[in-house]
Design a protein around this motif. Sequence first.
Motif, mmCIF file in Angstrom:
data_model
loop_
_atom_site.group_PDB
_atom_site.id
_atom_site.type_symbol
_atom_site.label_atom_id
_atom_site.label_comp_id
_atom_site.label_asym_id
_atom_site.label_seq_id
_atom_site.Cartn_x
_atom_site.Cartn_y
_atom_site.Cartn_z
ATOM 1 N N HIS A 47 0.827 -1.211 0.000
ATOM 2 C CA HIS A 47 0.000 0.000 0.000
ATOM 3 C C HIS A 47 0.864 1.265 0.000
ATOM 4 O O HIS A 47 0.511 2.258 -0.627
ATOM 5 C CB HIS A 47 -0.935 -0.016 1.211
ATOM 6 N N PHE A 48 2.001 1.216 0.682
ATOM 7 C CA PHE A 48 2.898 2.369 0.776
ATOM 8 C C PHE A 48 4.093 2.273 -0.181
ATOM 9 O O PHE A 48 5.145 2.850 0.085
ATOM 10 C CB PHE A 48 3.375 2.556 2.220
ATOM 11 N N LYS A 49 3.905 1.577 -1.293
ATOM 12 C CA LYS A 49 4.959 1.458 -2.304
ATOM 13 C C LYS A 49 5.379 2.860 -2.750
ATOM 14 O O LYS A 49 4.545 3.712 -3.028
ATOM 15 C CB LYS A 49 4.450 0.660 -3.505
ATOM 16 N N ASN A 53 10.496 2.766 2.150
ATOM 17 C CA ASN A 53 11.644 2.169 1.477
ATOM 18 C C ASN A 53 12.329 1.074 2.291
ATOM 19 O O ASN A 53 13.331 0.519 1.856
ATOM 20 C CB ASN A 53 12.658 3.256 1.119
ATOM 21 N N GLY A 54 11.818 0.795 3.464
ATOM 22 C CA GLY A 54 12.394 -0.237 4.321
ATOM 23 C C GLY A 54 11.374 -1.304 4.641
ATOM 24 O O GLY A 54 10.330 -1.406 4.005
ATOM 25 N N LYS A 55 11.682 -2.099 5.652
ATOM 26 C CA LYS A 55 10.753 -3.162 6.040
ATOM 27 C C LYS A 55 9.590 -2.586 6.848
ATOM 28 O O LYS A 55 9.672 -1.475 7.393
ATOM 29 C CB LYS A 55 11.468 -4.249 6.829
ATOM 30 N N VAL A 56 8.512 -3.354 6.922
ATOM 31 C CA VAL A 56 7.342 -2.995 7.727
ATOM 32 C C VAL A 56 7.192 -4.054 8.813
ATOM 33 O O VAL A 56 7.117 -5.244 8.517
ATOM 34 C CB VAL A 56 6.055 -2.928 6.866
ATOM 35 N N LEU A 71 7.026 1.540 9.915
ATOM 36 C CA LEU A 71 7.474 1.606 8.524
ATOM 37 C C LEU A 71 8.872 2.205 8.505
ATOM 38 O O LEU A 71 9.037 3.418 8.677
ATOM 39 C CB LEU A 71 6.521 2.460 7.690
ATOM 40 N N HIS A 72 9.870 1.359 8.339
ATOM 41 C CA HIS A 72 11.266 1.794 8.374
ATOM 42 C C HIS A 72 11.656 2.518 7.084
ATOM 43 O O HIS A 72 11.129 2.232 6.017
ATOM 44 C CB HIS A 72 12.184 0.588 8.600
ATOM 45 N N ASN A 73 12.600 3.453 7.228
ATOM 46 C CA ASN A 73 13.138 4.194 6.085
ATOM 47 C C ASN A 73 12.019 4.841 5.265
ATOM 48 O O ASN A 73 11.914 4.631 4.062
ATOM 49 C CB ASN A 73 14.012 3.279 5.220
ATOM 50 N N THR A 74 11.198 5.625 5.943
ATOM 51 C CA THR A 74 10.017 6.225 5.318
ATOM 52 C C THR A 74 10.041 7.744 5.349
ATOM 53 O O THR A 74 9.449 8.385 4.486
ATOM 54 C CB THR A 74 8.748 5.716 6.048
ATOM 55 N N LEU A 75 10.721 8.335 6.307
ATOM 56 C CA LEU A 75 10.592 9.782 6.535
ATOM 57 C C LEU A 75 11.783 10.611 6.074
ATOM 58 O O LEU A 75 11.944 11.762 6.490
ATOM 59 C CB LEU A 75 10.300 10.032 8.019
ATOM 60 N N GLY A 76 12.615 10.054 5.226
ATOM 61 C CA GLY A 76 13.717 10.829 4.669
ATOM 62 C C GLY A 76 14.719 11.310 5.699
ATOM 63 O O GLY A 76 15.261 12.403 5.580
ATOM 64 N N GLY A 77 14.944 10.523 6.727
ATOM 65 C CA GLY A 77 15.922 10.883 7.741
ATOM 66 C C GLY A 77 15.314 11.347 9.052
ATOM 67 O O GLY A 77 15.981 11.410 10.064
ATOM 68 N N GLY A 78 14.041 11.687 9.055
ATOM 69 C CA GLY A 78 13.381 12.120 10.282
ATOM 70 C C GLY A 78 13.028 13.596 10.262
ATOM 71 O O GLY A 78 13.469 14.356 9.397
ATOM 72 N N GLY A 79 12.228 13.997 11.227
ATOM 73 C CA GLY A 79 11.653 15.337 11.276
ATOM 74 C C GLY A 79 12.614 16.504 11.202
ATOM 75 O O GLY A 79 12.314 17.500 10.553
ATOM 76 N N THR A 80 13.765 16.399 11.812
ATOM 77 C CA THR A 80 14.663 17.556 11.855
ATOM 78 C C THR A 80 15.589 17.666 10.651
ATOM 79 O O THR A 80 16.154 18.727 10.413
ATOM 80 C CB THR A 80 15.527 17.524 13.134
#
Length: 122
Positions: A47-49, A53-56, A71-80
């Motif tokens: 669903h989140f293809k 970009n990582g494992k769920v 959802l690993h490797n999803t937020l481009g490095g994290g909020g900051t």
Amino acid sequence: MKVQLLEICHARSGDKGDAANVGLIAREEKFYPVIKSKVSSIAVKKHFKGICNGKVERFELPNLWALNFLLHNTLGGGGTVSLKQDAQGKTLAAALLRMEIDVPPQLLKKQIAKKRVVKRRK
């Protein structure tokens, strides 16, 4: 009957570093076994293809009628550090609620009577 998860669940999401955390909670106890069997880690990853970009990872919380997904490797490095529009994953709960699953029609009597179930175009 195929319905969006929003018909039978509500959800919350947020960030854990570069991973998104999405909680899916059944609106009624009778829906928990359905989401438990239909909303797998593989289905969520599909669903989140292009977003995840990582494992769920999936965690079951039966006493809350809930599933929690990481959802690993999803937020481009994290909020900051992320340049993504939603660097903290707040919209991912709404996105997951748009996923469609098959639900036995007898479980949806109340939703059908209240016209909550949206008919899908073919």
